[in-house]
Design an enzyme around this catalytic site. Structure first.
Site, PDB file in Angstrom:
ATOM      1  N   CYS A  35       0.840  -1.205   0.000  1.00 59.54           N
ATOM      2  CA  CYS A  35       0.000   0.000   0.000  1.00 59.54           C
ATOM      3  C   CYS A  35       0.876   1.257   0.000  1.00 59.54           C
ATOM      4  CB  CYS A  35      -0.972  -0.042   1.179  1.00 59.54           C
ATOM      5  SG  CYS A  35      -2.317   1.170   1.071  1.00 59.54           S
ATOM      6  N   HIS A  61      -3.429  -5.465   0.981  1.00 61.38           N
ATOM      7  CA  HIS A  61      -2.698  -5.788   2.211  1.00 61.38           C
ATOM      8  C   HIS A  61      -2.666  -7.291   2.491  1.00 61.38           C
ATOM      9  CE1 HIS A  61      -2.245  -1.728   4.156  1.00 61.38           C
ATOM     10  NE2 HIS A  61      -3.201  -1.434   3.291  1.00 61.38           N
ATOM     11  N   GLU A 116      -0.819  -8.770   4.706  1.00 65.45           N
ATOM     12  CA  GLU A 116      -0.672  -8.972   6.153  1.00 65.45           C
ATOM     13  C   GLU A 116      -2.011  -8.911   6.881  1.00 65.45           C
ATOM     14  OE1 GLU A 116      -0.928  -4.554   6.048  1.00 65.45           O
ATOM     15  OE2 GLU A 116      -0.336  -6.172   4.701  1.00 65.45           O
TER      16      GLU A 116
END
Length: 271
Positions: A104, A238, A240
């Site tokens: 990002c 994302h 994660e």
């Protein structure tokens, strides 16, 4: 390299986020990971035991967020700080074959650094940005799950990804991939011929589609790309935030983001 020898730095500064999630993802795979403030690489004001070098690590991650409030442009200030003190180190790090991930805002930082699209293998950082991540076509912040189709076989971050389509959430206002006016076809040819397009936005059928499936209006539905050596990877979604199953509504196991982190760890074990 043994797994316990691998060290990962998640770079942070004022305004970054998801450092903890990223660190936890790597640590769950048995590697040493820590969030490192950019000042720890250069400031004499930092205590000796907290000072760091880029070469203390085998993987660098630029996380998401709104570094420095995204003033000027998203990622521009973070990039300027890195470039002013770490440019030569980052270039050498890439030449050594060590991976860098930008998520990002981190993708935006890598673009501002000139690390992506990274067409020149001999010069890992271009003198000035060669592409941009512009304001979303919707002119607003987009925050929701997105579906991504894997496009690359060479990018080291997706080597363990067996699924054709994965789900990672997005959370950005400036994620539209744009190339210099009049050079779109040239850039697309260079990216596709060298297998540098890693993910593209798709709909629930796996077909390339416009908004809302493409949340920002990115050219060619591009969600993530890597450099010419396939070791520097930036993406707007994302991974994660989709690492553990509980993050994506599953009771157990892992989400689709697991394979991104597992792939880079496996790559480093072979160095």
């Amino acid at each position: 390299m043994d797994r316990e020898e691998i060290k990962v730095a998640v770079l942070r500064m004022e305004g970054t986020n998801c450092e903890d999630e990223t660190v936890k993802a790597f640590r769950s795979l048995g590697v040493e990971a820590e969030a490192v403030h950019i000042k720890q690489f250069y400031s004499d004001m930092i205590r000796f035991e907290e000072q760091r070098s880029v070469f203390d690590y085998q993987c660098l991650v630029f996380p998401g967020g709104f570094s420095a409030g995204d003033y000027i442009r998203a990622g521009a200030i973070f990039s300027a700080r890195v470039k002013s003190v770490l440019r030569k180190d980052i270039e050498e790090f890439i030449k050594m074959g060590y991976p860098i991930l930008g998520i990002c805002n981190g993708f935006q930082v890598l673009v501002e650094l000139g690390a992506l699209p990274g067409f020149d293998e001999d010069k890992p950082l271009a003198e000035k940005p060669e592409m941009a991540l512009a304001m979303n076509d919707s002119s607003r912040f987009e925050c929701r799950p997105t579906l991504l189709k894997k496009e690359s076989e060479k990018c080291i971050f997706v080597k363990n990804l067996k699924k054709d389509v994965v789900m990672f959430p997005v959370a950005h206002a400036e994620g539209k991939v744009v190339f210099p006016s009049g050079k779109e076809d040239e850039y697309l040819e260079r990216l596709t011929s060298n297998d540098q397009i890693v993910f593209r936005y798709v709909d629930e059928k796996g077909d390339y589609a416009g908004y809302p499936w493409n949340p920002n209006g990115s050219f060619y539905n591009i969600a993530g790309i890597c450099n010419a050596t396939h070791t520097v990877f930036g993406l707007m979604p994302h991974p994660e935030r989709a690492f553990f199953g509980y993050q994506v509504g599953r009771r157990e196991g892992y989400g689709d983001g697991y394979c991104i982190f597992r792939s880079v760890v496996d790559y480093l074990e072979k160095l």
